[in-house]
Design a protein around this motif. Structure first.
Motif, short mmCIF file in Angstrom:
data_model
loop_
_atom_site.label_atom_id
_atom_site.label_comp_id
_atom_site.label_asym_id
_atom_site.label_seq_id
_atom_site.Cartn_x
_atom_site.Cartn_y
_atom_site.Cartn_z
N THR A 229 0.70 -1.27 0.04
CA THR A 229 0.04 -0.06 -0.07
C THR A 229 0.85 1.23 0.01
OG1 THR A 229 -0.16 -0.18 2.43
CG2 THR A 229 -2.14 -1.17 0.96
N GLU A 230 2.00 1.31 0.66
CA GLU A 230 2.92 2.36 0.52
C GLU A 230 3.58 2.53 -0.71
OE1 GLU A 230 5.74 2.94 3.80
OE2 GLU A 230 4.19 2.30 5.42
N ASP A 231 3.87 1.42 -1.35
CA ASP A 231 4.28 1.55 -2.84
C ASP A 231 3.35 2.16 -3.71
OD1 ASP A 231 6.89 0.55 -2.18
OD2 ASP A 231 6.45 -1.40 -2.92
N PHE A 232 2.17 1.65 -3.43
CA PHE A 232 0.86 2.33 -4.32
C PHE A 232 0.81 3.85 -4.07
CE2 PHE A 232 -3.52 2.45 -5.51
CZ PHE A 232 -3.52 1.43 -6.62
N VAL A 233 0.84 4.21 -2.90
CA VAL A 233 0.65 5.64 -2.50
C VAL A 233 1.87 6.23 -3.21
CG1 VAL A 233 0.94 7.40 -0.86
CG2 VAL A 233 -0.59 5.45 -0.48
N ARG A 234 2.95 5.72 -3.16
CA ARG A 234 4.44 6.25 -3.79
C ARG A 234 4.26 6.55 -5.23
NH1 ARG A 234 7.73 2.80 -1.78
NH2 ARG A 234 7.42 3.68 0.32
N PHE A 235 3.72 5.53 -5.80
CA PHE A 235 3.56 5.60 -7.45
C PHE A 235 2.40 6.46 -7.64
CE2 PHE A 235 1.84 4.03 -11.46
CZ PHE A 235 2.91 4.06 -12.02
N HIS A 236 1.36 6.65 -7.03
CA HIS A 236 0.34 7.38 -7.67
C HIS A 236 0.41 8.98 -7.22
CE1 HIS A 236 -1.90 4.60 -9.93
NE2 HIS A 236 -1.84 3.49 -8.94
N PHE A 237 0.86 9.19 -5.93
CA PHE A 237 1.16 10.31 -5.05
C PHE A 237 2.50 10.81 -5.31
CE2 PHE A 237 -3.01 10.70 -2.21
CZ PHE A 237 -3.87 10.58 -3.38
N LYS A 238 3.24 10.53 -4.11
CA LYS A 238 4.61 11.04 -4.24
C LYS A 238 5.24 10.50 -2.97
CE LYS A 238 3.96 14.32 -0.48
NZ LYS A 238 4.65 15.69 0.03
N ASP A 239 6.51 10.41 -3.08
CA ASP A 239 7.37 9.63 -1.83
C ASP A 239 7.49 10.83 -0.98
OD1 ASP A 239 8.79 7.82 -0.43
OD2 ASP A 239 10.55 7.90 -1.77
N GLY A 240 7.74 10.56 0.56
CA GLY A 240 8.26 11.02 1.27
C GLY A 240 7.01 12.00 2.11
N PHE A 241 6.13 11.35 2.63
CA PHE A 241 4.92 12.22 3.49
C PHE A 241 5.74 12.44 4.80
CE2 PHE A 241 2.09 10.97 0.08
CZ PHE A 241 1.35 12.09 0.11
N GLU A 242 6.12 13.43 5.17
CA GLU A 242 6.73 13.69 6.52
C GLU A 242 5.89 13.36 7.66
OE1 GLU A 242 9.22 15.33 7.61
OE2 GLU A 242 9.93 15.01 5.50
N THR A 243 4.71 13.11 7.62
CA THR A 243 3.51 12.51 8.65
C THR A 243 4.09 11.22 8.72
OG1 THR A 243 1.91 12.57 7.05
CG2 THR A 243 2.05 14.24 8.78
N LEU A 244 4.15 10.38 7.56
CA LEU A 244 4.28 9.04 7.69
C LEU A 244 5.68 8.76 8.29
CD1 LEU A 244 3.32 6.08 7.25
CD2 LEU A 244 4.45 6.29 4.68
N ARG A 245 6.70 9.57 8.04
CA ARG A 245 7.89 9.36 8.38
C ARG A 245 8.07 9.40 10.05
NH1 ARG A 245 11.54 12.85 5.23
NH2 ARG A 245 10.91 11.76 3.51
N PHE A 246 7.36 10.41 10.46
CA PHE A 246 7.01 10.74 11.83
C PHE A 246 6.24 9.74 12.54
CE2 PHE A 246 4.91 12.84 15.54
CZ PHE A 246 6.24 13.19 16.11
N TYR A 247 5.31 9.06 12.06
CA TYR A 247 4.45 7.93 12.53
C TYR A 247 5.48 6.81 12.46
CZ TYR A 247 1.69 3.74 12.71
OH TYR A 247 1.05 2.74 12.93
N ARG A 248 6.19 6.70 11.57
CA ARG A 248 7.41 5.36 11.74
C ARG A 248 8.26 5.39 13.01
NH1 ARG A 248 4.72 1.96 10.06
NH2 ARG A 248 4.32 1.62 7.71
N ILE A 249 8.76 6.57 13.10
CA ILE A 249 9.59 7.11 13.98
C ILE A 249 9.04 6.82 15.54
CG2 ILE A 249 11.16 8.86 15.36
CD1 ILE A 249 11.65 10.00 12.68
N ILE A 250 7.91 7.31 15.77
CA ILE A 250 7.35 7.34 16.90
C ILE A 250 6.53 6.11 17.33
CG2 ILE A 250 4.78 8.18 16.59
CD1 ILE A 250 5.59 10.36 18.32
N SER A 251 6.31 5.29 16.30
CA SER A 251 5.46 4.00 16.57
C SER A 251 6.67 2.85 17.01
CB SER A 251 4.43 3.85 15.42
OG SER A 251 5.15 3.57 14.37
N GLN A 252 7.86 3.10 16.63
CA GLN A 252 8.61 1.92 16.80
C GLN A 252 8.82 1.44 18.24
OE1 GLN A 252 12.45 3.32 15.14
NE2 GLN A 252 11.59 2.47 13.12
#
Ligand code: ZN
Length: 252
Positions: A229-252
């Motif tokens: 699903t992240e690849d699908f978003v990256r393909f159709h929208f863009k790479d590097g949503f800041e909020t996703l990166r932040f979620y990954r850091i905080i949910s580890q």
């Protein structure tokens, strides 16, 4: 004066005491609303904060260029999703959902289904009955399906085979091909799906909204689904949503 029900998906300060908010509404799609004194007044600040679902009474005014601007007259909160606000990882994930909605910004059209999808996702995130990672996958893929990127998943686009041990989804064309028919299995746009993965993404893309959240998958498939699903978003929208990166850091 009009009344809409909407979810606040962005807050932007305007001057010292006012703000504008971006609202995902059912009938009018995404609209911006100016909130006079919205940074100070307690009466309007709560129902116009990020991720509040509220009843908004708006004044419509046309400017010199003929564009309609909306001004908040009054607001009443319907749902605040309090448990999301008490959890940093859930807040980060909900902020990612809001960023995706801002990115696809659908104006002047019926957004009833997208609003329902978003509210249902936030409801399950709020009450803790579903794995947040699964909610992320469902929201990413179903949102893109609903705004026009739904792949043709009913079978192989050439021989109409319904399934197989491996089927290939072409990200660019949105077409499915079976192992016999696919001539470019290692192409950059080809995505190999086994039977279980195909079943899962068919379910998310095609099931009725009322049943969308009623399935469970193993951790192994959840990881694979999340990559897809992240690849699908990256393909159709863009790479590097800041909020996703932040979620990954905080949910580890
Ligand atoms: Zn085929």
């Amino acid at each position: 004066m009009i009344t809409i029900k909407g979810l606040i998906i962005r807050e932007t300060p305007r001057g010292e005491s006012s703000k504008s908010v971006t609202v995902l509404s059912d009938e009018r799609g995404v609209v911006d609303v100016f909130v006079r004194g919205g940074m100070k007044s307690s009466k309007t600040s709560s129902p116009t904060q990020l991720l509040a679902y509220s009843l908004l009474c708006l004044e419509e005014k046309k400017d010199a260029s003929g564009q309609t601007n909306y001004y908040l007259n009054s607001a009443e909160n319907l749902t605040m999703f309090y448990h999301i606000r008490l959890d940093a990882a859930k807040t980060a994930l909900a902020a990612y959902f809001a960023e995706l909605l801002n990115y696809c910004r659908i104006e002047n059209s019926d957004c009833g289904d997208i609003l329902k999808l978003t509210l249902n996702t936030l409801y399950f995130l709020d009450n803790g009955q579903r794995d947040p990672e699964l909610l992320k996958c469902i929201f990413e893929f179903r949102l893109l399906c609903d705004i026009g990127f739904r792949p043709f998943l009913l079978g192989c686009s050439i021989c109409y085979a319904y399934d197989g041990d491996i089927m290939y989804l072409n990200m660019r064309s949105g077409l499915l091909e079976c192992e016999k028919c696919c001539i470019n299995k290692n192409g950059v746009f080809s995505y190999a799906l086994d039977r279980t993965m195909l079943y899962i993404i068919r379910y998310i893309a095609l099931s009725d909204l009322s049943k969308l959240f009623s399935f469970r998958i193993s951790d192994r498939y959840l990881k694979r689904l999340s990559v897809f699903t992240e690849d699908f978003v990256r393909f159709h929208f863009k790479d590097g949503f800041e909020t996703l990166r932040f979620y990954r850091i905080i949910s580890q």
